[in-house]
Design an enzyme around this catalytic site. Structure first.
Site, PDB file in Angstrom:
ATOM      1  N   CYS A  82      38.948  23.010  58.381  1.00 23.82           N
ATOM      2  CA  CYS A  82      39.570  22.024  57.500  1.00 23.82           C
ATOM      3  C   CYS A  82      40.595  21.238  58.305  1.00 23.82           C
ATOM      4  O   CYS A  82      40.955  21.636  59.413  1.00 23.82           O
ATOM      5  CB  CYS A  82      40.240  22.697  56.301  1.00 23.82           C
ATOM      6  N   CYS A  91      43.551  19.940  56.716  1.00 26.45           N
ATOM      7  CA  CYS A  91      44.844  19.814  56.018  1.00 26.45           C
ATOM      8  C   CYS A  91      46.010  20.421  56.799  1.00 26.45           C
ATOM      9  O   CYS A  91      47.102  19.862  56.805  1.00 26.45           O
ATOM     10  CB  CYS A  91      44.764  20.383  54.601  1.00 26.45           C
ATOM     11  N   LYS A 137      34.340  25.009  45.369  1.00 25.07           N
ATOM     12  CA  LYS A 137      35.776  25.220  45.555  1.00 25.07           C
ATOM     13  C   LYS A 137      36.515  24.362  44.545  1.00 25.07           C
ATOM     14  O   LYS A 137      36.409  23.141  44.550  1.00 25.07           O
ATOM     15  CB  LYS A 137      36.181  24.847  46.978  1.00 25.07           C
ATOM     16  N   ARG A 179      49.469  27.602  50.425  1.00 25.75           N
ATOM     17  CA  ARG A 179      49.958  26.369  51.038  1.00 25.75           C
ATOM     18  C   ARG A 179      51.281  26.607  51.748  1.00 25.75           C
ATOM     19  O   ARG A 179      51.595  25.928  52.727  1.00 25.75           O
ATOM     20  CB  ARG A 179      50.026  25.261  49.995  1.00 25.75           C
ATOM     21  N   ARG A 221      44.576  17.387  45.337  1.00 24.22           N
ATOM     22  CA  ARG A 221      43.246  17.445  45.939  1.00 24.22           C
ATOM     23  C   ARG A 221      42.134  17.218  44.919  1.00 24.22           C
ATOM     24  O   ARG A 221      40.987  17.568  45.156  1.00 24.22           O
ATOM     25  CB  ARG A 221      43.038  18.813  46.594  1.00 24.22           C
ATOM     26  N   LYS A 270      35.220  29.898  44.945  1.00 22.18           N
ATOM     27  CA  LYS A 270      36.653  30.062  45.166  1.00 22.18           C
ATOM     28  C   LYS A 270      37.432  29.262  44.138  1.00 22.18           C
ATOM     29  O   LYS A 270      37.098  28.096  43.930  1.00 22.18           O
ATOM     30  CB  LYS A 270      36.959  29.561  46.584  1.00 22.18           C
TER      31      LYS A 270
END
Ligand code: PBG
Length: 335
Positions: free
Chosen positions: A126, A128, A205, A215, A227, A258
């Site tokens: 990912c 992020c 997800k 986070r 998101r 998830k």
């Protein structure tokens, strides 16, 4: 099952199967085994670093040396796999840390594969954690505000995934939820000679409040917005099946649902519909809630954790991703 047929057997007494422990185990429909567990780990630069994560007691950001220690402890108890997340030293707007040959995850993978060659290393793919703005893709700002650009992001994701495999990762797990990323990764892998590297896709997800503690752990909170434009609406189940179908079409070898506990219906439908190897990710807040209530003495941590994981198995999960994997491995051994 034909429930009407039960009426023909008035003498049926289910409790007869419950009274002898050995018999109860013999007819038990679902098993929980250490062979199914995956331990997520957070790695950051440094040496001898163990930074506790406030909302996740027992979980740390680890420097590579400590990461190896933590993975060794889990592996010695039989945990077969870890899932790696990286916290880079610096972030930018191209997520360059995500695909740097010597990025933090790439370093950690090399170290783990050298010291624990039998341990399966799965990397989360990912952007992020590597973006200043904390979004999972490239962001374009214009007069209408900011948008996450799907297609330009795919190339970076594929690059990141390939760099993990170059470092030695056994499996990659894209978690960004951009459309088309499984195909982009598969194509680059096939071109690069990584034809045998499996993709575990975060296929269904959901945009979930259960990711809150993560986070903090991964330092990946979006700096603006949320998101919801790329993660799924918790109201949708049919859409989850479409997302999974798409990822399978694009070349996913295993699919993930998830969060886990609040989405057991999705897990069940995904498993029955596709029959693919299916992973349940018991996410950060699922872990934190159990820890918090257990610390207050309100619940039995071990019993609640094992029962929750058993429920995920019953719903259809083959693979269980949990921050409690090391404890679970120990509990299963003690049983
Ligand atoms: C990265 C990513 C997230 C999680 C796994 N990969 C956070 C998010 O999507 O916001 C959450 C895991 C957890 O809560 O344990 N995109």
């Amino acid at each position: 099952m034909n429930l009407q047929a039960l009426g023909q057997f008035p003498a049926y007494r289910p409790r007869r199967l419950r009274q002898l422990p050995a018999l109860r185990r013999m007819v038990s429909e679902t098993q929980l085994s250490v062979a199914q567990l995956v331990l997520p780990l957070f790695v950051r630069a440094g040496n001898k670093v163990r930074r506790p994560i406030n909302a996740m007691p027992g979980v740390f950001q680890l420097s590579p040396d400590e990461l190896v220690r933590e993975a060794t402890r889990a592996h010695e108890l039989g945990v077969p796999a870890v899932l790696l997340f990286g916290i880079p030293g610096t972030k930018d707007n191209r997520a360059s840390g995500a695909y740097a040959a010597n990025g933090i995850v790439q370093q950690a993978v090399r170290r783990l594969k050298k010291e624990l060659p039998q341990l399966l290393v799965i990397t989360d793919v990912c952007l992020c954690e590597y973006m200043t703005h904390g979004h999972c893709g490239i962001v374009q700002r214009d007069k209408h505000g900011a948008r996450v650009l799907n297609d330009p992001t795919l190339k970076l994701l594929a690059r990141a995934a390939a760099s993990h495999v170059e470092a030695g990762a056994d499996i990659v797990a894209p978690s960004d939820m951009m459309d088309g990323r499984v195909r982009a990764i598969r194509e680059l892998f096939d071109k690069s000679g990584f034809t045998d590297t499996p993709i575990l896709s975060y296929a269904a997800k959901f945009s979930s409040a259960f990711y809150g503690p993560f986070r903090e752990a991964a330092e990946s909170a979006p700096q603006f917005g949320d998101r919801r434009s790329y993660q799924m609406d918790p109201a949708n189940a049919d859409e989850a099946l479409r997302e999974v179908a798409l990822d399978i079409q694009e070349g996913a070898d295993m699919v993930m649902v998830k969060p886990a506990l609040a989405y057991l219906d999705i897990l069940h439908r995904v498993k029955t519909e596709f029959g693919y190897p299916t992973a349940a990710y018991s996410v950060s807040a699922e872990y934190s809630m159990v820890k918090a209530a257990a610390a207050k003495g309100w619940i039995d941590e071990r019993a609640v954790t094992l029962e929750s994981l058993l429920a995920m198995r019953r719903a259809g999960a083959d693979i269980l991703i949990t921050y409690a994997a090391t404890d679970v491995a120990r509990w299963l051994r003690e049983k």
